[in-house]
Design an enzyme around this catalytic site. Structure first.
Site, short mmCIF file in Angstrom:
data_model
loop_
_atom_site.label_atom_id
_atom_site.label_comp_id
_atom_site.label_asym_id
_atom_site.label_seq_id
_atom_site.Cartn_x
_atom_site.Cartn_y
_atom_site.Cartn_z
N GLU A 249 19.96 95.85 38.90
CA GLU A 249 21.33 95.98 38.60
C GLU A 249 21.91 94.40 38.32
OE1 GLU A 249 23.54 94.23 40.90
OE2 GLU A 249 21.76 93.83 42.18
N PHE A 250 22.99 94.46 37.77
CA PHE A 250 23.56 93.05 37.38
C PHE A 250 25.02 92.99 37.65
CE2 PHE A 250 20.38 94.76 34.17
CZ PHE A 250 19.10 93.70 34.35
N PHE B 59 29.47 80.62 32.06
CA PHE B 59 28.69 79.86 32.71
C PHE B 59 28.17 78.66 32.26
CE2 PHE B 59 27.28 82.50 36.30
CZ PHE B 59 28.08 83.79 35.90
N CYS C 293 23.31 85.72 45.60
CA CYS C 293 22.29 86.02 44.65
C CYS C 293 21.72 84.82 44.07
CB CYS C 293 22.81 86.85 43.72
SG CYS C 293 23.37 88.60 44.30
C1 UDX Z 1 25.64 87.10 40.06
C2 UDX Z 1 25.03 87.34 38.67
O1 UDX Z 1 26.35 87.09 37.88
C3 UDX Z 1 25.04 88.95 38.48
O2 UDX Z 1 24.78 89.27 37.40
C4 UDX Z 1 23.83 89.22 39.58
O3 UDX Z 1 23.80 90.67 39.71
C5 UDX Z 1 24.42 88.59 40.90
O4 UDX Z 1 24.48 87.29 40.98
P1 UDX Z 1 27.70 86.90 41.55
O5 UDX Z 1 26.68 86.28 42.71
O6 UDX Z 1 28.61 87.97 42.03
O7 UDX Z 1 26.61 87.74 40.48
O8 UDX Z 1 28.72 85.64 41.16
P2 UDX Z 1 28.85 85.02 39.78
O9 UDX Z 1 29.97 85.42 39.26
O10 UDX Z 1 27.42 84.93 38.83
O11 UDX Z 1 28.92 83.42 40.14
C6 UDX Z 1 27.83 82.89 40.76
C7 UDX Z 1 28.21 81.49 41.14
O12 UDX Z 1 28.39 80.61 40.14
C8 UDX Z 1 29.69 81.38 41.97
O13 UDX Z 1 29.71 80.35 43.21
C9 UDX Z 1 30.53 80.66 41.00
O14 UDX Z 1 31.60 79.99 41.38
C10 UDX Z 1 29.54 79.96 40.43
N1 UDX Z 1 29.69 79.41 38.81
C11 UDX Z 1 29.89 80.55 37.78
C12 UDX Z 1 30.18 78.16 38.63
O15 UDX Z 1 29.93 77.21 39.04
N2 UDX Z 1 30.18 78.11 36.96
C13 UDX Z 1 30.34 78.74 36.07
O16 UDX Z 1 30.47 78.32 34.97
C14 UDX Z 1 30.29 79.97 36.59
#
Ligand code: UDX
Length: 443
Positions: free
Chosen positions: A158-159, A259, A270
């Site tokens: 899953e994503f 991102f 994750c």
């Molecule tokens: C992630 C993946 O996106 C998802 O597809 C997978 O199934 C599980 O892991 P999640 O952990 O919910 O999801 O968070 P995500 O929205 O991906 O953000 C991860 C981290 O990256 C957060 O701490 C966020 O603050 C940080 N982040 C994100 C940044 O620092 N910069 C960005 O540009 C994007």
């Protein structure tokens, strides 16, 4: 009869992934039985409460329960009796310092379910596992199941993003199923028929590729974040502005702007654990050099935390001892109450260990933060948290903080100094209100 059976599914593990999957499948019209070994969690879900914060999930849980399409149990015998399709959604946390994934919950799920499988059954793993795990589990499943080879296992990662779990489940950007069994493929296709009809790509791969899709997707996302954060490090010393840099890069659609947000970096349940588990697995497979760049990705990410602390220290004259510090944000990202590997709490607790009195406010994660970090102080509002602050740090970009009024905040703090750890504020606006504003990757 056959049709009725094919609409039934169990979801094993009712944490973030499992509870979301179960409620969404019920919403899609399936009859769902959620299973967990944690009695308390099952009781909470039965009473219609979601044990974590996830926008939109409460409503789906309630409507699923009321419609009678969603039920919960702690019994594997009941699960095996109820359906012939079982989804494994248990957690795979980081095991220890090695970074490897702890597979005890996935192993236990298969080992507890298998002995009850007396009819042909399909078991599909959704948890994130090291490549090679599913093949081992498939063999274990058929060895332990009374029905033998007729108990088949596939892997379908899953994503889900926390905070968008419902949306990502109901409208996934792709479905991947690792299997060489037509029966497994058919069962998974039936589950997502509505989405596939609406255009969601459906990819059938071998087990190993399916397992790799998940970890490599997370490795790529982590790399992208650390890339822009590395540029932030360079920008800080070169006199450049990483926000403008990121914007300019984003117009190249080969790069894209998602991102690419510079700041305090990634945390959560994750990305950090998945890249570490991926490196540990590469090591076991003898291809350690292939992923050694992820060590750097992890290190860049950790350095942003140290840098944020440095900026705050500089702002208050070089020493935290006896100072009053406000931290806005405890969750690892907005729209979540998840504090696993939260960069905000890591920074807050380090600053507290350096002698400051640190007060934290978060719109959703206070309860969890309080439990995990009793050394910190907590407030029930942003203004209360900011009272008498020598410096304010914005570390999780909740809308409430993005929209904070600098004049209102100025009235309660001792000193108008702010570190914007997420590049979430408009520096011009804050400076115009008399604040000393600092951010990562900018002058
Ligand atoms: C992630 C993946 O996106 C998802 O597809 C997978 O199934 C599980 O892991 P999640 O952990 O919910 O999801 O968070 P995500 O929205 O991906 O953000 C991860 C981290 O990256 C957060 O701490 C966020 O603050 C940080 N982040 C994100 C940044 O620092 N910069 C960005 O540009 C994007």
């Amino acid at each position: 009869m056959v049709e009725a059976e094919s609409r039934r599914v169990t979801v094993i593990g009712t944490g973030y992934l499992g509870a979301t999957t179960a409620a969404c499948l019920a919403e899609m019209g399936f009859e769902v039985l959620g299973l967990d070994v944690d009695e308390a969690k099952i009781e909470t879900l039965r009473s219609g409460r979601v044990p974590f914060y996830e926008p939109g999930l409460d409503e789906l849980l309630t409507s699923g329960l009321e419609a009678g399409r969603l039920r919960f149990t702690t019994s594997f015998a009941e699960a095996a009796e109820f359906a012939d399709l079982h989804l494994i959604c248990v957690g795979t946390p980081q095991r220890d310092e090695s970074g490897a994934a702890d597979l005890k919950y996935v192993n236990a799920a298969v080992e507890s379910l298998a002995p009850h499988l007396t009819r042909p059954a399909v078991v599909v793993g959704r948890s994130t596992v090291p490549v090679g795990t599913a093949a081992t589990l498939a063999a274990r499943l058929s060895a332990l199941a009374p029905v033998g080879e007729e108990a088949e296992l596939g892997w379908s990662p899953e994503f889900l993003r926390e905070g968008f779990g419902v949306e990502d489940t109901l409208r996934p950007n792709r479905i991947v199923i690792g299997t060489d069994s037509p029966r497994v493929e058919k069962a998974v296709r039936a589950l997502w028929q509505r989405q596939v009809d609406a255009g969601t790509p459906f990819l059938v791969t071998d087990l190993q590729t399916a397992e790799l899709v998940k970890v490599s997707a997370n490795a790529f996302l982590a790399t992208k974040i650390s890339f822009i954060n590395a540029m932030a490090e360079v920008s800080e010393v070169a006199g450049a502005d990483v926000i403008q840099l990121a914007e300019a890069l984003s117009y190249d659609d080969r790069i894209g702007g998602k991102f690419l947000g510079p700041g305090l970096g990634f945390g959560g349940g994750c990305l950090p654990k998945d890249i570490r588990a991926f490196m540990a697995r590469a090591d076991e497979l003898g291809v350690e050099p292939a992923l050694s760049f992820l060590r750097e990705v992890d290190a860049i990410n950790q350095r942003r935390r140290a840098r944020t602390i440095d900026i705050a220290r500089q702002l208050i004259g070089g020493n935290f001892a006896g100072r009053t510090v406000t931290v806005l944000g405890a969750a690892f990202k907005p729209n979540s109450d998840d504090i696993r590997d939260s960069p905000a709490l890591d920074v807050a607790s380090t600053i507290a260990s350096l002698g400051a009195r640190v007060t934290v406010y978060d719109p959703q994660a206070l309860e969890r933060a309080r439990e995990a970090h009793p050394e910190l102080n907590y407030a029930d509002s942003m203004l209360e948290a900011a009272r008498d602050a020598d410096v304010v740090l914005l570390l999780t970009e909740w809308t409430e903080f993005r929209e904070a009024n600098p004049e209102e905040l100025a009235e309660v703090v001792a000193q108008k100094r702010i570190v914007d750890g997420r590049n979430a504020l408009d520096p011009t606006y804050w400076r115009a209100s008399g604040w000393t504003y600092r951010a990562l990757g900018r002058q």
